[in-house]
Motif scaffolding. Structure first.
Motif, mmCIF file in Angstrom:
data_model
loop_
_atom_site.group_PDB
_atom_site.id
_atom_site.type_symbol
_atom_site.label_atom_id
_atom_site.label_comp_id
_atom_site.label_asym_id
_atom_site.label_seq_id
_atom_site.Cartn_x
_atom_site.Cartn_y
_atom_site.Cartn_z
ATOM 1 N N PHE A 8 5.423 10.689 1.338
ATOM 2 C CA PHE A 8 4.482 9.575 1.362
ATOM 3 C C PHE A 8 5.216 8.333 1.844
ATOM 4 O O PHE A 8 6.455 8.316 1.947
ATOM 5 C CB PHE A 8 3.867 9.332 -0.022
ATOM 6 C CG PHE A 8 4.843 8.871 -1.069
ATOM 7 C CD1 PHE A 8 5.043 7.529 -1.335
ATOM 8 C CD2 PHE A 8 5.565 9.799 -1.806
ATOM 9 C CE1 PHE A 8 5.937 7.098 -2.295
ATOM 10 C CE2 PHE A 8 6.470 9.388 -2.790
ATOM 11 C CZ PHE A 8 6.660 8.037 -3.035
ATOM 12 N N THR A 9 4.457 7.287 2.160
ATOM 13 C CA THR A 9 5.032 6.043 2.667
ATOM 14 C C THR A 9 4.602 4.879 1.792
ATOM 15 O O THR A 9 3.422 4.738 1.447
ATOM 16 C CB THR A 9 4.602 5.788 4.122
ATOM 17 O OG1 THR A 9 5.043 6.879 4.942
ATOM 18 C CG2 THR A 9 5.203 4.488 4.644
ATOM 19 N N LEU A 29 0.838 -1.200 0.000
ATOM 20 C CA LEU A 29 0.000 0.000 0.000
ATOM 21 C C LEU A 29 0.872 1.248 0.000
ATOM 22 O O LEU A 29 2.042 1.217 0.392
ATOM 23 C CB LEU A 29 -0.951 0.008 1.198
ATOM 24 C CG LEU A 29 -0.393 0.227 2.605
ATOM 25 C CD1 LEU A 29 -0.396 1.706 2.972
ATOM 26 C CD2 LEU A 29 -1.217 -0.540 3.639
ATOM 27 N N ILE A 30 0.260 2.337 -0.444
ATOM 28 C CA ILE A 30 0.880 3.659 -0.401
ATOM 29 C C ILE A 30 -0.081 4.586 0.334
ATOM 30 O O ILE A 30 -1.286 4.565 0.076
ATOM 31 C CB ILE A 30 1.153 4.203 -1.820
ATOM 32 C CG1 ILE A 30 2.258 3.389 -2.490
ATOM 33 C CG2 ILE A 30 1.549 5.682 -1.766
ATOM 34 C CD1 ILE A 30 2.510 3.759 -3.945
ATOM 35 N N ARG A 31 0.458 5.377 1.260
ATOM 36 C CA ARG A 31 -0.385 6.344 1.963
ATOM 37 C C ARG A 31 0.284 7.710 1.961
ATOM 38 O O ARG A 31 1.502 7.814 2.051
ATOM 39 C CB ARG A 31 -0.689 5.881 3.387
ATOM 40 C CG ARG A 31 0.495 5.460 4.221
ATOM 41 C CD ARG A 31 0.047 4.848 5.549
ATOM 42 N NE ARG A 31 1.158 4.289 6.299
ATOM 43 C CZ ARG A 31 1.924 4.995 7.144
ATOM 44 N NH1 ARG A 31 1.665 6.287 7.347
ATOM 45 N NH2 ARG A 31 2.927 4.418 7.786
ATOM 46 N N PHE A 32 -0.561 8.755 1.849
ATOM 47 C CA PHE A 32 -0.021 10.113 1.757
ATOM 48 C C PHE A 32 -1.073 11.133 2.174
ATOM 49 O O PHE A 32 -2.272 10.833 2.227
ATOM 50 C CB PHE A 32 0.445 10.407 0.335
ATOM 51 C CG PHE A 32 -0.646 10.332 -0.708
ATOM 52 C CD1 PHE A 32 -1.448 11.431 -1.004
ATOM 53 C CD2 PHE A 32 -0.862 9.148 -1.404
ATOM 54 C CE1 PHE A 32 -2.449 11.346 -1.961
ATOM 55 C CE2 PHE A 32 -1.862 9.050 -2.375
ATOM 56 C CZ PHE A 32 -2.654 10.160 -2.646
ATOM 57 N N GLU A 33 -0.601 12.330 2.484
ATOM 58 C CA GLU A 33 -1.464 13.485 2.704
ATOM 59 C C GLU A 33 -1.593 14.254 1.399
ATOM 60 O O GLU A 33 -0.595 14.492 0.726
ATOM 61 C CB GLU A 33 -0.875 14.412 3.768
ATOM 62 C CG GLU A 33 -0.827 13.832 5.163
ATOM 63 C CD GLU A 33 -0.250 14.819 6.171
ATOM 64 O OE1 GLU A 33 -0.304 14.518 7.373
ATOM 65 O OE2 GLU A 33 0.251 15.887 5.744
ATOM 66 N N THR A 34 -2.800 14.654 1.072
ATOM 67 C CA THR A 34 -2.992 15.462 -0.139
ATOM 68 C C THR A 34 -2.492 16.876 0.071
ATOM 69 O O THR A 34 -1.926 17.498 -0.834
ATOM 70 C CB THR A 34 -4.478 15.510 -0.523
ATOM 71 O OG1 THR A 34 -5.002 14.184 -0.573
ATOM 72 C CG2 THR A 34 -4.660 16.183 -1.878
#
Length: 336
Positions: free
Chosen positions: A273-274, A262-267
């Protein structure tokens, strides 16, 4: 093929408000083959002050006068959304390319009219969804296309914000929560960036439905929206937006789940991002964002106008985001 005469894009800006202080217009002065030659605002005091502070040679209080200035060969519409359609008509009639702020318009119907006007006039239409050109989002797209998280399965948007104190105090001056001006509330202002970015990653959303409400009743627009959507490539997604939550619940996160990670980030956060995968420890990426956040996209638009590249954000792509927002807020299912 070049889309302007000459080798320099000479910008005229309609509506030099806050977005033009750092984010956008100053970049037009420092990008190669680009000049900022004229600005317009109805207040003579404010537009003259802007021109003096930013060393812009011409200023106007009339949109018609700026658009028809022979030195100006491209128009940037930096007004609230309710003026986008009429000002696009004005610029297209003068045969000048249009770069318009986001969201593109108040409704999908207005977007379609803007596209038709520009197509009939033979002028290009671009929209300021600048996240399509920011380096960390380009890296996320690259990683997904290289198979870093396997086949993409689902994507989930989670955006929660407190009710901003100045919303109630300065309600009459906050166009972002006036549906007659903005098309909706903060959902239209912020979720538009997120939905457009997902369109950039995965292609068009072809079906969407949602529920919207005004729970806190602090202003006229919706303050909470939940919905689901389907992309053309079978990726499924959900979104949950609330703008009257508690401080402890505030969050800005998008999670993209694949078959192998998975990839997670703040817009709306920093350029980071991670990446988490089944095969190695999580990797945190961080890049420095430009001072003028729209500079990478404006650079691509200038190259497009000069015939050396193609802009990733156009009226066609941006209109799709308005279509999705209409479906989510109006609560009716539809297929694009």
């Amino acid at each position: 093929m070049k889309k302007i005469k000459g080798d320099t894009v000479c910008w005229g800006v309609l509506g030099v408000g806050n977005v033009c202080e750092v984010k956008s217009a100053p970049a037009m002065k420092i990008i190669p083959n680009s000049r900022l030659v004229a600005v317009m605002r109805r207040s003579e005091e404010k537009v003259k002050d802007y021109a003096q502070r930013h060393n812009v040679p011409k200023w106007f209080t009339s949109a018609e006068e700026l658009v028809n200035d022979p030195e100006v060969n491209a128009i940037y519409i930096a007004t609230p959304p309710n003026a986008h359609l009429e000002l696009t008509k004005l610029a297209a009639k003068a045969g000048k390319p249009v770069y318009v702020e986001k969201p593109m318009a108040r409704t999908y119907a207005e977007c379609k009219e803007m596209i038709a006007i520009c197509e009939e006039a033979g002028v290009p239409l671009y929209v300021a969804y600048y996240r399509r050109a920011l380096p960390h989002f380009l890296k996320i797209k690259e990683l997904m296309e290289s198979g870093a998280i396997g086949e993409v399965r689902t994507v989930h948007i989670n955006l929660k914000q407190v009710l901003k104190p100045d919303v109630v105090v300065h309600l009459e001056n906050n166009w972002r929560i006036n549906p007659e001006i903005a098309g909706g509330g903060y959902f239209f202002d912020l979720a538009s960036h997120q939905l457009d970015l997902l369109d950039f990653f995965f292609g068009p959303i072809i079906s969407a439905s949602g529920i919207a409400s005004n729970q806190a009743e602090a202003y006229a627009a919706e303050d909470i929206v939940v919905g689901s959507f389907e992309f053309k490539n079978d990726v499924l997604g959900t979104g949950n937006w609330c703008f009257t939550t508690s401080k402890s619940a505030e969050i800005d996160e998008v999670r993209i789940y694949g078959s192998k990670g998975l990839i997670r980030f703040e817009t709306f956060g920093k350029g980071e991002f991670t990446l988490e995968s089944d095969f190695e420890a999580p990797i945190h990426f961080q890049v420095e964002l430009p001072k003028h956040i729209q500079q990478p996209l404006i650079t691509e638009i200038i190259r497009d106008l000069l015939g050396t590249s193609e802009s990733p954000s156009t009226g066609i792509t941006a209109a799709r985001t308005n279509w999705v927002m209409d479906r989510l807020v109006e609560g009716r299912e539809g297929r694009f």
